[in-house]
Scaffold this motif. Structure first.
Motif, PDB file in Angstrom:
ATOM      1  N   ASP A 189      55.731  52.937 134.520  1.00 23.16           N
ATOM      2  CA  ASP A 189      55.819  53.983 135.033  1.00 23.16           C
ATOM      3  C   ASP A 189      57.543  54.333 134.352  1.00 23.16           C
ATOM      4  O   ASP A 189      57.522  55.856 135.002  1.00 23.16           O
ATOM      5  N   PHE A 190      58.633  53.556 135.209  1.00 21.51           N
ATOM      6  CA  PHE A 190      59.325  53.846 134.833  1.00 21.51           C
ATOM      7  C   PHE A 190      59.579  54.544 133.742  1.00 21.51           C
ATOM      8  O   PHE A 190      60.993  55.241 133.524  1.00 21.51           O
ATOM      9  N   PHE A 191      59.342  53.125 132.635  1.00 24.61           N
ATOM     10  CA  PHE A 191      60.119  53.914 131.490  1.00 24.61           C
ATOM     11  C   PHE A 191      59.532  55.546 130.977  1.00 24.61           C
ATOM     12  O   PHE A 191      59.771  56.316 130.307  1.00 24.61           O
ATOM     13  N   LEU A 192      58.070  56.416 131.468  1.00 30.89           N
ATOM     14  CA  LEU A 192      57.444  57.260 130.911  1.00 30.89           C
ATOM     15  C   LEU A 192      58.110  57.957 131.735  1.00 30.89           C
ATOM     16  O   LEU A 192      58.863  59.179 131.252  1.00 30.89           O
ATOM     17  N   LEU A 193      59.037  57.900 133.104  1.00 26.08           N
ATOM     18  CA  LEU A 193      58.875  59.482 133.910  1.00 26.08           C
ATOM     19  C   LEU A 193      60.715  59.255 133.766  1.00 26.08           C
ATOM     20  O   LEU A 193      61.178  60.666 134.165  1.00 26.08           O
ATOM     21  N   LYS A 194      61.567  58.259 133.236  1.00 19.70           N
ATOM     22  CA  LYS A 194      62.530  58.392 133.120  1.00 19.70           C
ATOM     23  C   LYS A 194      63.605  58.671 132.018  1.00 19.70           C
ATOM     24  O   LYS A 194      62.980  58.102 130.719  1.00 19.70           O
ATOM     25  N   ASP A 195      64.381  59.710 131.265  1.00 20.38           N
ATOM     26  CA  ASP A 195      64.585  60.021 130.247  1.00 20.38           C
ATOM     27  C   ASP A 195      66.088  58.815 129.979  1.00 20.38           C
ATOM     28  O   ASP A 195      67.462  59.034 130.833  1.00 20.38           O
ATOM     29  N   HIS A 196      65.588  58.131 128.812  1.00 19.72           N
ATOM     30  CA  HIS A 196      67.049  56.901 128.720  1.00 19.72           C
ATOM     31  C   HIS A 196      67.487  57.293 127.443  1.00 19.72           C
ATOM     32  O   HIS A 196      68.423  57.009 126.868  1.00 19.72           O
ATOM     33  N   SER A 197      67.582  59.129 127.013  1.00 21.06           N
ATOM     34  CA  SER A 197      68.394  59.057 126.165  1.00 21.06           C
ATOM     35  C   SER A 197      69.728  58.911 125.762  1.00 21.06           C
ATOM     36  O   SER A 197      70.347  59.092 124.508  1.00 21.06           O
ATOM     37  N   LEU A 203      69.454  49.645 122.499  1.00 23.30           N
ATOM     38  CA  LEU A 203      67.966  48.920 123.261  1.00 23.30           C
ATOM     39  C   LEU A 203      66.729  49.360 123.921  1.00 23.30           C
ATOM     40  O   LEU A 203      65.747  49.523 123.684  1.00 23.30           O
ATOM     41  N   LEU A 204      67.868  49.863 125.171  1.00 23.69           N
ATOM     42  CA  LEU A 204      67.334  50.098 126.426  1.00 23.69           C
ATOM     43  C   LEU A 204      66.540  51.807 125.829  1.00 23.69           C
ATOM     44  O   LEU A 204      65.060  52.488 125.796  1.00 23.69           O
ATOM     45  N   LYS A 205      67.183  52.493 125.068  1.00 23.64           N
ATOM     46  CA  LYS A 205      67.090  54.169 124.599  1.00 23.64           C
ATOM     47  C   LYS A 205      65.730  53.753 123.640  1.00 23.64           C
ATOM     48  O   LYS A 205      65.038  54.444 124.191  1.00 23.64           O
ATOM     49  N   ARG A 206      65.366  53.347 123.027  1.00 24.90           N
ATOM     50  CA  ARG A 206      64.527  52.954 121.566  1.00 24.90           C
ATOM     51  C   ARG A 206      63.217  51.422 122.626  1.00 24.90           C
ATOM     52  O   ARG A 206      61.961  52.088 122.524  1.00 24.90           O
ATOM     53  N   PHE A 207      63.154  51.227 123.283  1.00 30.62           N
ATOM     54  CA  PHE A 207      62.185  50.760 124.376  1.00 30.62           C
ATOM     55  C   PHE A 207      61.285  51.724 124.843  1.00 30.62           C
ATOM     56  O   PHE A 207      60.407  52.166 124.760  1.00 30.62           O
ATOM     57  N   SER A 208      62.376  52.567 125.912  1.00 34.65           N
ATOM     58  CA  SER A 208      62.359  53.883 126.260  1.00 34.65           C
ATOM     59  C   SER A 208      60.973  54.048 125.681  1.00 34.65           C
ATOM     60  O   SER A 208      59.986  54.779 125.603  1.00 34.65           O
ATOM     61  N   ILE A 209      61.868  54.652 124.007  1.00 34.53           N
ATOM     62  CA  ILE A 209      61.074  55.316 122.990  1.00 34.53           C
ATOM     63  C   ILE A 209      59.987  54.679 122.968  1.00 34.53           C
ATOM     64  O   ILE A 209      58.957  55.400 122.814  1.00 34.53           O
ATOM     65  N   ILE A 210      59.482  53.615 122.239  1.00 36.78           N
ATOM     66  CA  ILE A 210      58.026  52.996 121.928  1.00 36.78           C
ATOM     67  C   ILE A 210      57.230  52.952 123.576  1.00 36.78           C
ATOM     68  O   ILE A 210      56.287  53.400 122.894  1.00 36.78           O
ATOM     69  N   VAL A 211      57.848  52.692 124.484  1.00 37.14           N
ATOM     70  CA  VAL A 211      56.785  52.965 125.293  1.00 37.14           C
ATOM     71  C   VAL A 211      56.130  54.210 125.389  1.00 37.14           C
ATOM     72  O   VAL A 211      54.959  54.772 125.833  1.00 37.14           O
ATOM     73  N   LYS A 212      56.764  55.603 125.599  1.00 44.47           N
ATOM     74  CA  LYS A 212      56.577  56.596 125.431  1.00 44.47           C
ATOM     75  C   LYS A 212      55.945  56.843 124.483  1.00 44.47           C
ATOM     76  O   LYS A 212      54.496  57.831 124.602  1.00 44.47           O
ATOM     77  N   LYS A 213      55.789  56.732 123.242  1.00 47.24           N
ATOM     78  CA  LYS A 213      54.893  56.882 121.901  1.00 47.24           C
ATOM     79  C   LYS A 213      53.832  56.092 121.952  1.00 47.24           C
ATOM     80  O   LYS A 213      52.829  56.860 121.410  1.00 47.24           O
ATOM     81  N   MET A 214      53.547  55.191 122.656  1.00 46.65           N
ATOM     82  CA  MET A 214      52.358  53.815 123.059  1.00 46.65           C
ATOM     83  C   MET A 214      51.522  54.998 123.538  1.00 46.65           C
ATOM     84  O   MET A 214      50.201  54.732 123.352  1.00 46.65           O
ATOM     85  N   TYR A 215      51.740  55.191 125.079  1.00 48.68           N
ATOM     86  CA  TYR A 215      50.955  56.401 125.701  1.00 48.68           C
ATOM     87  C   TYR A 215      50.208  57.304 125.213  1.00 48.68           C
ATOM     88  O   TYR A 215      49.854  58.730 126.646  1.00 48.68           O
ATOM     89  N   SER A 216      51.369  58.255 124.091  1.00 53.19           N
ATOM     90  CA  SER A 216      50.743  59.776 123.557  1.00 53.19           C
ATOM     91  C   SER A 216      49.367  59.665 123.181  1.00 53.19           C
ATOM     92  O   SER A 216      48.765  59.044 122.955  1.00 53.19           O
ATOM     93  N   LEU A 217      48.664  61.171 123.528  1.00 52.83           N
ATOM     94  CA  LEU A 217      47.745  61.267 123.070  1.00 52.83           C
ATOM     95  C   LEU A 217      47.593  62.310 122.246  1.00 52.83           C
ATOM     96  O   LEU A 217      46.857  62.919 121.723  1.00 52.83           O
ATOM     97  N   LYS A 218      48.645  62.805 121.529  1.00 51.95           N
ATOM     98  CA  LYS A 218      49.237  63.727 120.603  1.00 51.95           C
ATOM     99  C   LYS A 218      49.711  62.572 119.205  1.00 51.95           C
ATOM    100  O   LYS A 218      50.335  63.393 118.543  1.00 51.95           O
ATOM    101  N   LEU A 219      49.403  61.089 119.136  1.00 55.00           N
ATOM    102  CA  LEU A 219      50.076  60.692 117.742  1.00 55.00           C
ATOM    103  C   LEU A 219      49.503  61.513 116.628  1.00 55.00           C
ATOM    104  O   LEU A 219      47.996  61.294 115.623  1.00 55.00           O
ATOM    105  N   PHE A 220      50.428  61.188 115.602  1.00 57.97           N
ATOM    106  CA  PHE A 220      50.033  61.824 114.022  1.00 57.97           C
ATOM    107  C   PHE A 220      49.255  60.449 113.407  1.00 57.97           C
ATOM    108  O   PHE A 220      48.302  61.217 112.379  1.00 57.97           O
ATOM    109  N   ARG A 221      49.002  59.896 114.101  1.00 52.47           N
ATOM    110  CA  ARG A 221      48.600  58.198 113.795  1.00 52.47           C
ATOM    111  C   ARG A 221      48.264  57.229 114.456  1.00 52.47           C
ATOM    112  O   ARG A 221      49.358  57.743 115.748  1.00 52.47           O
TER     113      ARG A 221
END
Length: 447
Positions: A189-197, A203-221
């Motif tokens: 929940d922390f990483f989905l809601l907060k913008d770490h860009s 490392l914190l920035k890239r972990f934030s992105i991979i968390v958000k990708k894992m919960y995406s319902l719009k993945l191309f793959r």
């Protein structure tokens, strides 16, 4: 007619790099004086965008200069190039390969080259692949325990967050830890809601992105590659954890949470507990009391049998936890005893089962000598006569294949148990999970 100059936007600095010529002769007579109508500009070349070629899991560096500055992605072939000026690799690619639509990784603006104008047409699905965003409504749905269903470009359905990670080369031990941390609800929940860009910690920035990708319902793959975060881990760990070199999940976990916790306390607030250690020395009345924080509880498995053909021993999790729950003295040596007491139970309890250490002799064990004891465990754990209760959410297991250690993770997701072995996902009967070589578990406190 009006003449339109080829220039970069003020917010898009560029490097004057020499053009890299391909086998095809570079065309230099670009017509910059053509007056395009708004409707023409809006739709020009958009039909060349090929989503199946796009993969934003790789490190954002130019494939020509290897620079991470001012990088664009060609939306036709998916390659990364630097800059938009007439002397840039991006401009050369647009001429040589007749590819025209590019997106900036820095601001997600889309441009047409070589004409060099911004395209205002929405490509939100592509932008979401690069930088997914979530609302409190999205997080509230996840907190209900019900995961959504997405469909990738091939029409394959997948359950939200129940997706695999690529094993690039021997990084299965990092995959299981990333999966485990990403699926801890408080951290999720922390990483989905907060913008770490804008974070300085890459490392914190890239972990934030991979968390958000894992919960995406719009993945191309219907999977995620950890390539970008692993490149960062390689550098920040000073090559302690590198792509292509096998490692231990628990070693990686401790390094990872300690590294990130310096910039965000979400990990310590979720995973850290407190332990009181009382040490007595024979012949002395004084008891030395030490209080310390802990990320995990280390559990000692039964001693390895010297008879290699003997069946692995079987024990229970409650037996392994006795040093922390019974308030009895543990004999350390002939003159020293130690007693442990948990004074603060963490919100998420990590248990480590070290199968590659002989604690009696204090020596490491290799793959063939490892402790293969079977640990029988419940799915609900109690401490202090039921005052504290936990529920199992993740179980990391070890298995041997091709004379190497391999790792997979079993997780309780969407009210089912799944086993994720890199890209392979299998639904499991929870009653048989204990038959595996459990190495690490994460428990969620429910009381």
């Amino acid at each position: 007619m009006t003449t339109r100059a080829l220039a970069e936007n003020d917010d898009d600095s560029d490097y004057m790099l020499p053009l890299l010529h391909t086998n095809k002769k570079l065309k230099t007579s670009v017509n910059t004086s053509t007056d395009y109508s708004d409707s023409t500009r809006k739709n020009m070349y958009l039909d060349t965008v090929n989503r199946k070629n796009l993969d934003f899991d790789f490190e954002k560096i130019c494939c020509v200069t290897l620079s991470p500055s001012n990088v664009y992605c060609c939306l036709t072939c998916g390659k990364y190039f630097q800059g938009r000026s007439v002397n840039s690799p991006c401009f050369a690619h647009s001429i040589n390969d007749n590819h025209h639509i590019f997106i900036s990784f820095s601001n997600l603006k889309v441009y047409c080259l070589p004409e060099n104008y911004e395209i205002k047409t929405s490509l939100d699905d592509i932008k979401f692949q690069i930088n997914p965003k979530y609302s409190e409504v999205d997080v509230n749905l996840l907190q209900s325990g019900k995961l959504g269903t997405g469909t990738d470009l091939d029409g394959t359905e997948y359950t939200q967050s129940v997706i695999g990670m690529n094993n690039i080369k021997g990084n299965d031990y990092t995959n299981v830890i990333l999966q485990a941390l990403i699926h801890i609800p408080k951290i999720r929940d922390f990483f989905l809601l907060k913008d770490h860009s804008e974070e300085s910690n890459e490392l914190l920035k890239r972990f934030s992105i991979i968390v958000k990708k894992m919960y995406s319902l719009k993945l191309f793959r219907n999977h995620v590659s950890p390539h970008e975060i692993l490149q960062c881990i390689d550098v920040m760990s000073k090559k302690k954890f590198t792509i292509g070199t096998k490692g231990m999940p628990n070693d990686f976990l401790l390094w990872f949470v300690n590294t990130l916790n310096s910039d965000t306390k979400i990990f310590s607030s979720s995973l850290q507990g407190k332990l009181e250690i009382s040490t007595s020395i024979k012949g002395k009345d004084e008891v030395i009391v030490k209080r310390q924080k802990f990320w995990e509880l280390n559990l000692k498995l039964p001693p390895v049998s010297v008879l290699k053909k003997e069946k692995p021993l079987q024990t229970s999790l409650y037996t392994l936890l006795e040093p922390y729950t019974n308030s009895t003295d543990i004999i350390v040596s002939e003159t020293q005893t130690t007693r442990y007491k948990i004074t603060k139970f963490p919100e998420y309890l990590v248990l480590n089962f070290n199968r590659f250490m002989d604690f009696n002799l204090n020596i490491p064990l290799d793959l063939k000598e490892r402790n293969k004891s079977i640990v029988e465990f419940p799915f609900n754990l109690e401490f202090n006569n039921g005052e504290v209760k936990y529920k199992l959410i993740s179980n990391v297991v070890h298995y041997e294949m091709n004379n190497q250690s391999n790792w997979k993770i079993q997780m309780n997701l969407n009210r089912k148990w799944y086993e994720i072995d890199n890209l392979q996902i299998t639904e499991k009967e929870k009653e048989f999970l204990f038959l595996n070589e459990t190495c690490l578990q994460i428990w969620r406190r429910v009381k």
